[in-house]
Design an enzyme around this catalytic site. Structure first.
Site, short mmCIF file in Angstrom:
data_model
loop_
_atom_site.label_atom_id
_atom_site.label_comp_id
_atom_site.label_asym_id
_atom_site.label_seq_id
_atom_site.Cartn_x
_atom_site.Cartn_y
_atom_site.Cartn_z
N HIS A 4 18.40 72.83 90.74
CA HIS A 4 18.72 71.32 91.21
C HIS A 4 19.09 70.29 90.26
CE1 HIS A 4 18.98 69.17 94.87
NE2 HIS A 4 17.83 69.49 95.43
N ASP A 56 23.74 70.61 93.77
CA ASP A 56 22.97 69.63 94.97
C ASP A 56 22.62 70.65 96.13
OD1 ASP A 56 23.44 67.39 93.38
OD2 ASP A 56 25.39 67.18 94.14
#
Length: 424
Positions: A396, A400
């Site tokens: 992450h 995204d």
């Protein structure tokens, strides 16, 4: 007589220290030139350390599992002549070896492995009466097989070169009713109080370190999607029926690799490596797909290089070749490094969902679950379809959530309409 000192060689790639995995000799053994003395483990592979001289082992520089610095004394050998003990001691030539299974007996018993006994010393027949401390010659895979079967290798006649014990010899031993497998069925219900402590060394230590490092450093998140693979499975069966005899059989994996390659054209941020120390993301045009493969020594990830330029059959052949090399302990360091994204599958044992761990410094891993037939509603009708989940993980810090979901949806669309896999 003199002493020849062999130091831990510089294996390259900036490696400053390596782990001593196992000794193949002990103090007092006579060794010959090019005989393998020890195996050492780098971050990427197992490496053989051969002897550059003939002589007698007089000292060992470390114990299995010990991390040794490059240039430290590995072994001392008594030789005829002056030796090199007063000199700077050039490192022994290193023979890069494929990753091999750790020697099970060396791990359990923690004493070095003796040099092979001459063939003349090996008795004939299904059973051999060796001395209690005599270590028969056998490959790591055979030693592990014997350990799993409860067979003492010193009791098994070896039919291979120099009396080497082969898998066939274990089968013959079992057929003679000499193994623990012939114990009464009632023994299965006997109480057990035995324990076994196994040091975490060699490949298992490297796997543990990499998995721990990945979960501590990357910001993992997983995304699971259900895919109807009926059409692609029908295409696969058709291609195998038409071309399987001449081009080889196709599994689902090359279709998945192709789908990943096509989908990555629109999501270059996923085919990337993240150097979190330098804070630099490197996006790569080449798609080097790591194929997670289970071997006797643990999980390995051989790499299908330039998957973007391979056909289905080319990918299938390379996947099969690399998987075989990894399972047989013959994959080289180059074949186990350089991936940009990883594909992992447990096949029929894939379960419903999984949470694969990233293969740092990559930022994505695609996990394949098992295919099951389920009733689905299509255009108001209940039909049986072949369904499969993709359970994938992403970093992450780089990827995204929306991009990850769209990437997996793109793979889903390609597999559900497999003709689009081949439309540029």
């Amino acid at each position: 007589m003199g002493t020849h000192v062999i130091k831990m060689p510089d294996i390259g790639e900036g490696i400053a220290e390596v782990e001593l995995s196992v000794w193949h000799v002990k103090v007092g053994d006579m060794v010959v030139e090019d005989q393998v003395l020890a195996d050492v483990m780098t971050d990427k592979a197992m490496v053989d350390i051969p002897s550059p001289v003939h002589g007698k082992v007089i000292a060992l520089g470390g114990q299995p599992g010990e991390v040794m610095a490059v240039g430290s004394v590995l072994i001392s050998i008594e030789v005829e002549g002056a030796g090199n003990v007063k000199e700077s001691a050039q490192p022994a030539p290193v023979k890069e070896a494929p990753v091999a299974a750790p020697k099970i007996e060396a791990v359990v018993e923690s004493k070095p492995v003796a040099a092979p006994a001459p063939k003349a010393a090996v008795c004939q027949g299904p059973m051999v009466a060796r001395q209690a401390d005599e270590r028969p010659l056998a490959s790591p895979a055979v030693r592990k097989h014997a350990l799993d079967l409860g067979i003492q290798l010193r009791l098994v006649r070896g039919s291979g070169p120099a009396g080497r014990v082969l898998h066939e010899d274990l089968d013959a031993y079992l057929a003679q009713g000499q193994s623990n497998a012939s114990a009464p069925v009632a023994a299965a219900y006997a109480q057990r109080t035995d324990e076994q402590q196994i040091p975490v060394i060699g490949m298992r230590r490297k796997i543990a370190q990499r998995m721990q490092d990945a979960t501590q450093r990357a910001a993992h998140f997983s995304y699971v999607e259900e895919i109807d693979v009926t059409a692609v499975e029908e295409l696969r069966a058709h291609l195998n029926e038409k071309h399987g005899a001449t081009r080889g059989k196709l599994t689902l994996l090359p279709f998945l690799v192709r789908a990943m390659v096509v989908a990555l054209r629109d999501f270059p941020q996923i085919n990337a490596r993240y150097d979190d120390e330098a804070q630099v993301i490197t996006r790569l045009g080449a798609v080097h797909v790591g194929i997670a493969t289970q071997a006797d020594i643990g999980l390995m990830v051989p790499v299908v290089r330039h998957a973007e330029a391979r056909s289905l059959w080319d990918s299938a052949a390379e996947i099969a070749r690399l998987a075989t090399a990894a399972r047989n302990g013959k994959a080289s360091r180059d074949e186990l490094s350089g991936s940009t994204i990883t594909l992992t599958s447990l096949g029929a044992l894939g379960g419903i969902v999984s949470t694969p761990v990233l293969n740092l410094p990559e930022v994505a891993i695609v996990g394949v679950n098992k295919i099951v037939e389920r009733p689905m509603v299509i255009k108001g009708q209940i039909v049986v379809r072949k369904m499969m989940n993709l359970s994938s993980s992403f970093d992450h810090r780089v990827v995204d959530g929306m991009d990850a979901a769209l990437f997996i949806q793109a793979i889903r669309g390609l597999l559900e309409q497999p003709a689009t896999l081949f439309v540029d």
